[in-house]
Design an enzyme around this catalytic site. Sequence first.
Site, PDB file in Angstrom:
ATOM      1  CE1 TYR A 150      34.960  -4.009 -10.808  1.00  0.00           C
ATOM      2  CE2 TYR A 150      35.467  -1.667 -10.810  1.00  0.00           C
ATOM      3  CZ  TYR A 150      34.542  -2.697 -10.920  1.00  0.00           C
ATOM      4  OH  TYR A 150      33.218  -2.412 -11.151  1.00  0.00           O
ATOM      5  NE  ARG A 157      31.588  -6.451 -15.739  1.00  0.00           N
ATOM      6  CZ  ARG A 157      31.258  -6.045 -14.512  1.00  0.00           C
ATOM      7  NH1 ARG A 157      30.477  -6.784 -13.748  1.00  0.00           N
ATOM      8  NH2 ARG A 157      31.721  -4.898 -14.039  1.00  0.00           N
ATOM      9  CE1 TYR A 211      29.097   4.839 -11.663  1.00  0.00           C
ATOM     10  CE2 TYR A 211      30.688   3.068 -11.487  1.00  0.00           C
ATOM     11  CZ  TYR A 211      29.612   3.764 -10.982  1.00  0.00           C
ATOM     12  OH  TYR A 211      29.068   3.384  -9.776  1.00  0.00           O
ATOM     13  NE  ARG A 224      24.285   2.036 -10.035  1.00  0.00           N
ATOM     14  CZ  ARG A 224      25.564   2.157  -9.697  1.00  0.00           C
ATOM     15  NH1 ARG A 224      26.128   1.272  -8.875  1.00  0.00           N
ATOM     16  NH2 ARG A 224      26.293   3.130 -10.190  1.00  0.00           N
ATOM     17  CD  GLU A 334      30.143  -3.921  -3.691  1.00  0.00           C
ATOM     18  OE1 GLU A 334      31.115  -3.199  -4.018  1.00  0.00           O
ATOM     19  OE2 GLU A 334      29.763  -4.910  -4.346  1.00  0.00           O
TER      20      GLU A 334
HETATM   21  C1  3EB Z   1      29.707   0.780  -7.763  1.00  0.00           C
HETATM   22  O1  3EB Z   1      28.557   1.100  -7.481  1.00  0.00           O
HETATM   23  C2  3EB Z   1      30.414  -0.072  -6.751  1.00  0.00           C
HETATM   24  O2  3EB Z   1      31.693  -4.297 -11.329  1.00  0.00           O
HETATM   25  O3  3EB Z   1      30.031  -5.699 -11.266  1.00  0.00           O
HETATM   26  C3  3EB Z   1      29.014  -2.650  -7.459  1.00  0.00           C
HETATM   27  C4  3EB Z   1      28.304  -3.682  -8.065  1.00  0.00           C
HETATM   28  C5  3EB Z   1      30.276  -2.300  -7.942  1.00  0.00           C
HETATM   29  C6  3EB Z   1      28.837  -4.359  -9.159  1.00  0.00           C
HETATM   30  C7  3EB Z   1      30.651  -4.729 -10.814  1.00  0.00           C
HETATM   31  C8  3EB Z   1      30.798  -2.998  -9.041  1.00  0.00           C
HETATM   32  C9  3EB Z   1      30.101  -4.012  -9.638  1.00  0.00           C
HETATM   33  O4  3EB Z   1      30.272   1.135  -8.803  1.00  0.00           O
HETATM   34  C10 3EB Z   1      31.085  -1.228  -7.309  1.00  0.00           C
END
Ligand code: 3EB
Length: 349
Positions: A150, A157, A211, A224, A334
């Site tokens: 990942y 990306r 993050y 989001r 998820e």
């Molecule tokens: C998170 O909230 C959970 O890498 O595109 C959610 C939606 C998550 C998209 C992405 C990852 C992605 O971090 C993981």
Amino acid sequence: MRSPSGLHLHYLSLAKAPARWSNVLGGAVFGSSSTPAAVEDAPLAWVRTPLLMQAASCELWSVADPVHAGRRSRLRYRATHEVLFGCLTLPEGELSAVAEAQGCSALQQATVEAYDEMLATVDSAGYPYVVRVWNYLADINRPTHGIERYRQFNTGRQIAFARQGRAVAGGVPAACALGTPPGSPLVLYFLASKSPPTFVENPRQMSAYHYPAEYGAQSPVFSRAAVLHAAAGPTLFISGTASILGHRTVHAGDVAAQTRETLTNIEAVVREANRRVLRPAHDPFTLAELAYKVYVRHPADLPRVRHELSCVLEPDTHVLYLHADICRADLLVEIEATGQPALAGVTPS
Ligand code: 3EB
């Protein structure tokens, strides 16, 4: 799904797929067993995540407006005068030589190439705003080259966005990233628009593009949620949402509590979307009007996940359950959600 807008989402079995593909913008077929037949020139991604209930196997996006089709390199798309749906599939095996020459993993190379093709296509076709991307990659939690796959994907990306001169934080597409069985190719499908969407964050969560480095050297590039503004009305796309508060996983090992936390996060995103874009011009988005795709890591957890959803959603809600690994090893579930505002006169429960 009931909808006043020009863009319609359906979860259905391929057997019930429409006789007329001229109104289909694109879609995806889920499941491990069969390759979908090519359906005219409609871009249909094949995602090898097993289904958890056989009720539906197909995600289809249809439109009332006329569509035209196109190809660019490995990418296939259909578009209306407002939106473009595209998909592409990259087998990692074909990229191992290039990757070795570049000194990176085949997955990172595949991700860079996939995003290069997506961004170049939307730019040249005139739909420069990528609203929503669905990402599926094999073995998402397995480390190779000393790095979880990942995270390799996140690096690729981010390289592609930066190289095309795009922002990597803020104003980035809504997205999800899920695991598929070992040996599956990288599969991407996406919606892009001619006009700018509104990107929405979750006040309960740190923006993923901020993050801290403990989740990987390159942060995930996604918002989001995104609201697509079309002539027929807006559509809300909520990204893959999980049991994360701030930037931390909460309720590790407790799938029921993770499901409740995830639904609370989705409620918060819906509220934020309404605060940002709708009031007072439109009816609000409501949980009841959304369709849901639920990814469960362990099939044995399905009854507990379904029970938690049944406490919050109406029995007739459109839900597609898939068996997939989630991008953090401690996440068990998820959920993504998509929909239009409640029709005027419909009272949300
Ligand atoms: C998170 O909230 C959970 O890498 O595109 C959610 C939606 C998550 C998209 C992405 C990852 C992605 O971090 C993981």
